[in-house]
Each structure stands twice: as structure tokens, then as C-alpha cells.
Design an enzyme around this catalytic site. Structure first.
Site, PDB file in Angstrom:
ATOM      1  N   LYS A 163       0.869  -1.179   0.000  1.00 63.22           N
ATOM      2  CA  LYS A 163       0.000   0.000   0.000  1.00 63.22           C
ATOM      3  C   LYS A 163       0.906   1.229   0.000  1.00 63.22           C
ATOM      4  O   LYS A 163       2.062   1.155   0.413  1.00 63.22           O
ATOM      5  CB  LYS A 163      -0.861  -0.014   1.269  1.00 63.22           C
ATOM      6  CG  LYS A 163      -2.102   0.826   1.205  1.00 63.22           C
ATOM      7  CD  LYS A 163      -3.303   0.073   0.695  1.00 63.22           C
ATOM      8  CE  LYS A 163      -4.506   0.993   0.589  1.00 63.22           C
ATOM      9  NZ  LYS A 163      -5.719   0.305   0.201  1.00 63.22           N
ATOM     10  N   VAL A 200     -17.293   3.795  -3.457  1.00 64.02           N
ATOM     11  CA  VAL A 200     -17.870   2.469  -3.179  1.00 64.02           C
ATOM     12  C   VAL A 200     -19.249   2.600  -2.525  1.00 64.02           C
ATOM     13  O   VAL A 200     -20.219   1.954  -2.945  1.00 64.02           O
ATOM     14  CB  VAL A 200     -16.942   1.632  -2.263  1.00 64.02           C
ATOM     15  CG1 VAL A 200     -17.548   0.264  -1.995  1.00 64.02           C
ATOM     16  CG2 VAL A 200     -15.566   1.469  -2.902  1.00 64.02           C
TER      17      VAL A 200
HETATM   18  P1  NAD Z   1     -13.933   7.583  -1.308  1.00 59.32           P
HETATM   19  O1  NAD Z   1     -12.903   8.553  -0.856  1.00 59.32           O
HETATM   20  O2  NAD Z   1     -14.470   7.684  -2.678  1.00 59.32           O
HETATM   21  O3  NAD Z   1     -15.164   7.607  -0.292  1.00 59.32           O
HETATM   22  C1  NAD Z   1     -15.036   7.705   1.083  1.00 59.32           C
HETATM   23  C2  NAD Z   1     -16.199   8.544   1.535  1.00 59.32           C
HETATM   24  O4  NAD Z   1     -16.231   8.546   2.962  1.00 59.32           O
HETATM   25  C3  NAD Z   1     -16.104   9.994   1.086  1.00 59.32           C
HETATM   26  O5  NAD Z   1     -17.338  10.377   0.502  1.00 59.32           O
HETATM   27  C4  NAD Z   1     -15.810  10.749   2.371  1.00 59.32           C
HETATM   28  O6  NAD Z   1     -16.350  12.048   2.367  1.00 59.32           O
HETATM   29  C5  NAD Z   1     -16.494   9.873   3.389  1.00 59.32           C
HETATM   30  N1  NAD Z   1     -16.028  10.007   4.761  1.00 59.32           N
HETATM   31  C6  NAD Z   1     -14.760  10.205   5.223  1.00 59.32           C
HETATM   32  N2  NAD Z   1     -14.766  10.236   6.563  1.00 59.32           N
HETATM   33  C7  NAD Z   1     -16.057  10.017   6.948  1.00 59.32           C
HETATM   34  C8  NAD Z   1     -16.699   9.917   8.207  1.00 59.32           C
HETATM   35  N3  NAD Z   1     -16.025  10.054   9.341  1.00 59.32           N
HETATM   36  N4  NAD Z   1     -18.043   9.691   8.217  1.00 59.32           N
HETATM   37  C9  NAD Z   1     -18.733   9.546   7.071  1.00 59.32           C
HETATM   38  N5  NAD Z   1     -18.179   9.664   5.862  1.00 59.32           N
HETATM   39  C10 NAD Z   1     -16.854   9.887   5.796  1.00 59.32           C
HETATM   40  O7  NAD Z   1     -13.309   6.123  -1.047  1.00 59.32           O
HETATM   41  P2  NAD Z   1     -13.849   4.741  -1.585  1.00 59.32           P
HETATM   42  O8  NAD Z   1     -13.027   4.360  -2.749  1.00 59.32           O
HETATM   43  O9  NAD Z   1     -15.330   4.779  -1.674  1.00 59.32           O
HETATM   44  O10 NAD Z   1     -13.404   3.786  -0.392  1.00 59.32           O
HETATM   45  C11 NAD Z   1     -14.133   3.733   0.812  1.00 59.32           C
HETATM   46  C12 NAD Z   1     -13.453   2.752   1.758  1.00 59.32           C
HETATM   47  O11 NAD Z   1     -13.401   1.469   1.144  1.00 59.32           O
HETATM   48  C13 NAD Z   1     -11.996   3.095   2.090  1.00 59.32           C
HETATM   49  O12 NAD Z   1     -11.691   2.672   3.399  1.00 59.32           O
HETATM   50  C14 NAD Z   1     -11.197   2.270   1.101  1.00 59.32           C
HETATM   51  O13 NAD Z   1      -9.894   2.019   1.543  1.00 59.32           O
HETATM   52  C15 NAD Z   1     -12.047   1.038   1.064  1.00 59.32           C
HETATM   53  N6  NAD Z   1     -11.894   0.252  -0.159  1.00 59.32           N
HETATM   54  C16 NAD Z   1     -12.107   0.824  -1.368  1.00 59.32           C
HETATM   55  C17 NAD Z   1     -11.979   0.063  -2.531  1.00 59.32           C
HETATM   56  C18 NAD Z   1     -12.227   0.638  -3.890  1.00 59.32           C
HETATM   57  O14 NAD Z   1     -12.345  -0.145  -4.862  1.00 59.32           O
HETATM   58  N7  NAD Z   1     -12.385   1.941  -4.027  1.00 59.32           N
HETATM   59  C19 NAD Z   1     -11.596  -1.284  -2.433  1.00 59.32           C
HETATM   60  C20 NAD Z   1     -11.410  -1.843  -1.169  1.00 59.32           C
HETATM   61  C21 NAD Z   1     -11.559  -1.059  -0.040  1.00 59.32           C
END
Ligand code: NAD
Length: 366
Positions: free
Chosen positions: A92, A196
């Protein structure tokens, strides 16, 4: 998040003790004065193949926070990739900075050059704070990037595949709990409706689940407001809302004694990485409360499954098919945990580690 809810893992301040704790292979600190780049790449385990995992940009309050995050996340990738049956290891990277104001082409390309120096030991992809356009800049400097847009030869945004896997994980959890995997009329609290989370909401709504959402940025949930089946709740209600499923889709560490104490759900299953602040303790707390926890690294593997196929001949149908295995894996882990009397987290972790050990042993003789 209120101060009390803020979840910070014990901070790593010394590198070698931190590396030896979970047997990380390597950490690379990248710095460039001209672009202001400060990045850390962590490679946890490459037994199964080259490390692969996302790149996150976040305004960490301290270097120790960034190091702690990248070490936890890279180990999570090892477990995720192993449990998903992929032949890749775990790694990562994090860039320290505000993605809204400090991200630019020069900085991203400089990161790309550092990444290129690793000669394929680590492949990066999109994570929190990064976009497809950002990954394209990085790919101008190195081939070791996956998940760039289809227009530029990549497999595109992995988030829809991740969301599909999380959705299947929720269904499999519901099946274990109630005997039926239907989500019709069930309620789900989605914390974080970014890439997501917002896709997950679509899957849930197609099945007529009642969905509650919260995001720290209003612009991220505005587009959901027209759907009568989606209700925006206040930050204070996120954990204490009586729902069938709590789906953390924002950041890690959100399951800790303070928040678990408030939970009124039957299932926790979501996309966020490293949801348990303290893995053993918090998995046990959930179990003691009678909450079925679907380990994050098990249900959120869709995205990495998708991008990992770029190392061969990419095929979206194959990615979806492989992601569908999350449904069976989830049920298998729940069954094993029940039989062995361990937590679901411990069971998933053990299975992942066993695969690394067994396959790794095999590789010695190839
Ligand atoms: P993203 O940045 O697009 O979305 C995260 C969202 O969470 C944002 O809208 C942000 O404003 C919100 N957020 C941040 N802190 C918050 C809080 N305290 N309360 C409520 N909302 C909050 O990221 P993503 O790609 O959607 O990923 C989301 C999670 O899933 C992350 O932990 C990421 O590591 C994990 N993940 C993502 C993927 C992927 O394919 N994108 C794959 C595996 C895991």
C-alpha cells in the site's frame, strides 16, 4: 466524528519494531522538495506474487499517523489478496497531504518515478483521495499502475466491483443470520457514500432495502436525496441507529469499544479497510454483542480482484465471476468460526495466512 469517536490505532513511531510486529518486508519513504511530495510505500508480503494495493492521499496530522496507516493497510492487502485466492502479495502507499488542495500533476508524476524504481515489486491502484485522472498521471512515469481508465488501457474504476462484492457479502451474512439472503425491507446504514458507498446504495435500493446514509461532505450524498428509500442521518446517529446492517464505507478504525457499545445492528459488513481498531479485542466485542461481523478484507476484495486481472489478460466478466466467490467465502468463514468457536475475523485471518504458508512452501520447490 466527535472527539470520543475518533479512532486512532496506537501510533508507530519506530520503524524496525513496527516492521517486525507484523513481518513487513519493506518501507520506502519518498521525498521531493520541488513538488512537496511526502509519501510512504509499504510492502508487507510478496510470497504469493508482487505486492498490490491502493494509493491513498490523506492530510495525516503526523508522520506517525501516515506510517501507522500504511503499515496496517499493506498487511490488510496481504490478507485480502490471499483470501481472495489471488497470486499477488500485499502492499500500500500513502501520500501525506490534502487531496483537495495539494494534489497536482508534478507531485503525482514524481510519485510515479519513485514507484518505478521498485521495478514491479509493488503495483499501485486508486484508493481514498485519488481519481482515475490521478492514476493516469502516475502511469506516465511507470507501468506499475493498475486500475487506470479504460481509455488509456486500464481496467477502469474498481469501485463498482468492490461495491458488488460488499453487496454479496451483506447478502451472504443475511443468509447466515436469517436463512434468506433477501434484503427486501431490510435496513442498512451506509457510512460514507464515496466511490464504493454510493454504488453499494444502488445495489441495496434495487433490492428495496431501506438505506440510511451519512457522509462528512454534503455534496457526496446530495444526489441520493431524491430517492424516498434513502434517508440522510446526522453524524450522531450513524452508530446508534437500529438497523439490520451497518456498512462502514469511509475510513478504518470505526469499530472500537466506544462505537461497538452504541451499535444496534445485527450485521456489520462494509468496504472500509481496517474497520477494527484493535483486531482481536474488537472482533470479540462484536461477537459478544451477538453482531455478525463480515471481515472487511473478505468482503471488499472485488476491486483488487478486478485490477489484479490486468497482470494477465483483463476480462470484466471474469472479474465479476471471481468477485461472486465472496458470497461463498463469507458463508464458509461464518460456518468455520461457529464450529471452532473463534471470531469471524480470526477465522478469515487464519485461512489467509494458511494459504500464504502452504503456497509459499510450494513455491520453494518450483
Ligand atoms: P472515497 O474517498 O471515494 O469515499 C469515502 C467517503 O467517505 C467519502 O465520501 C468521504 O467524504 C467519506 N467520509 C470520510 N470520513 C467520513 C466519516 N467520518 N463519516 C462519514 N463519511 C466519511 O473512497 P472509496 O473508494 O469509496 O473507499 C471507501 C473505503 O473502502 C476506504 O476505506 C477504502 O480504503 C475502502 N476500499 C475501497 C476500494 C475501492 O475499490 N475503491 C476497495 C477496497 C476497499
Amino acid at each position: 466524528m466527535s472527539k470520543a469517536e475518533q479512532s486512532v490505532a496506537p501510533l508507530e513511531t519506530e520503524i524496525f519494531p513496527a516492521l517486525s510486529r507484523h513481518e513487513h518486508e519493506m518501507v520506502l519513504h519518498c521525498h521531493d522538495r520541488a513538488t512537496g511530495l511526502k509519501a510512504i510505500i509499504a510492502i508487507h508480503n510478496t510470497t504469493l506474487g508482487p505486492a498490490m494495493g491502493g494509493l491513498r492521499m490523506w492530510p495525516y496530522a503526523s508522520e506517525a499517523q501516515a506510517l501507522t496507516d500504511v503499515l496496517r493497510l499493506s498487511r490488510g492487502m496481504t490478507l485480502k489478496n490471499a483470501l481472495a485466492g489471488l497470486n499477488i502479495g500485499g502492499g500500500k502507499a500513502v501520500i501525506i497531504g490534502d487531496p483537495r488542495s495539494q494534489k497536482n500533476e508534478a507531485l503525482l508524476r514524481r510519485f510515479g518515478r519513485f514507484l518505478n524504481n521498485l521495478n514491479g515489486k509493488y503495483y499501485t491502484a486508486e484508493d481514498v483521495g485519488m481519481t482515475g485522472a490521478d492514476m493516469y498521471y502516475i502511469s506516465m512515469e511507470t507501468d506499475f499502475v493498475v486500475g487506470t481508465a479504460t481509455e488509456v488501457g486500464g481496467s477502469g474504476n474498481p469501485s463498482p466491483v468492490t461495491a458488488y462484492g460488499v453487496y454479496l457479502g451483506i447478502k451472504a451474512s443475511m443468509k447466515t443470520l436469517t436463512g434468506s439472503d433477501s434484503l427486501n425491507g431490510k435496513s442498512v446504514m451506509v457510512q460514507g457514500v464515496g466511490a464504493v458507498g454510493s454504488q453499494l446504495v444502488q445495489h441495496l435500493r434495487k433490492e428495496h432495502a431501506k438505506v440510511y446514509v451519512f457522509d462528512i461532505f454534503e455534496e457526496n450524498y446530495k444526489h441520493l436525496a431524491g430517492d424516498p428509500g434513502v434517508e440522510v442521518v446526522g453524524q450522531e446517529d450513524v452508530y446508534r441507529l437500529p438497523v439490520d446492517v451497518f456498512a462502514p464505507c469511509a475510513l478504518g478504525g470505526v469499530l472500537n469499544p466506544h462505537t461497538i457499545g452504541q451499535l444496534q445492528c445485527a450485521i456489520v459488513a462494509g468496504a472500509a479497510n481496517n474497520q477494527l481498531l484493535d483486531e482481536e479485542r474488537d472482533a470479540r466485542l462484536l461477537q459478544q454483542k451477538g453482531i455478525l461481523y463480515a471481515p472487511d478484507f473478505m468482503v471488499n476484495a472485488g476491486g483488487i480482484i478486478n485490477v489484479s486481472l490486468e497482470l494477465g489478460t483483463y476480462n470484466r466478466n471474469m472479474a465479476m465471476k471471481l468477485t461472486e466467490r465472496i458470497y461463498d467465502t463469507t458463508q464458509k468463514i461464518f460456518k468455520l468460526a461457529e464450529e471452532k468457536g473463534t471470531t469471524t475475523h480470526h477465522t478469515a485471518l487464519t485461512l489467509a495466512e494458511e494459504r500464504i504458508q502452504k503456497v509459499g512452501h510450494n513455491l520453494l520447490y518450483l
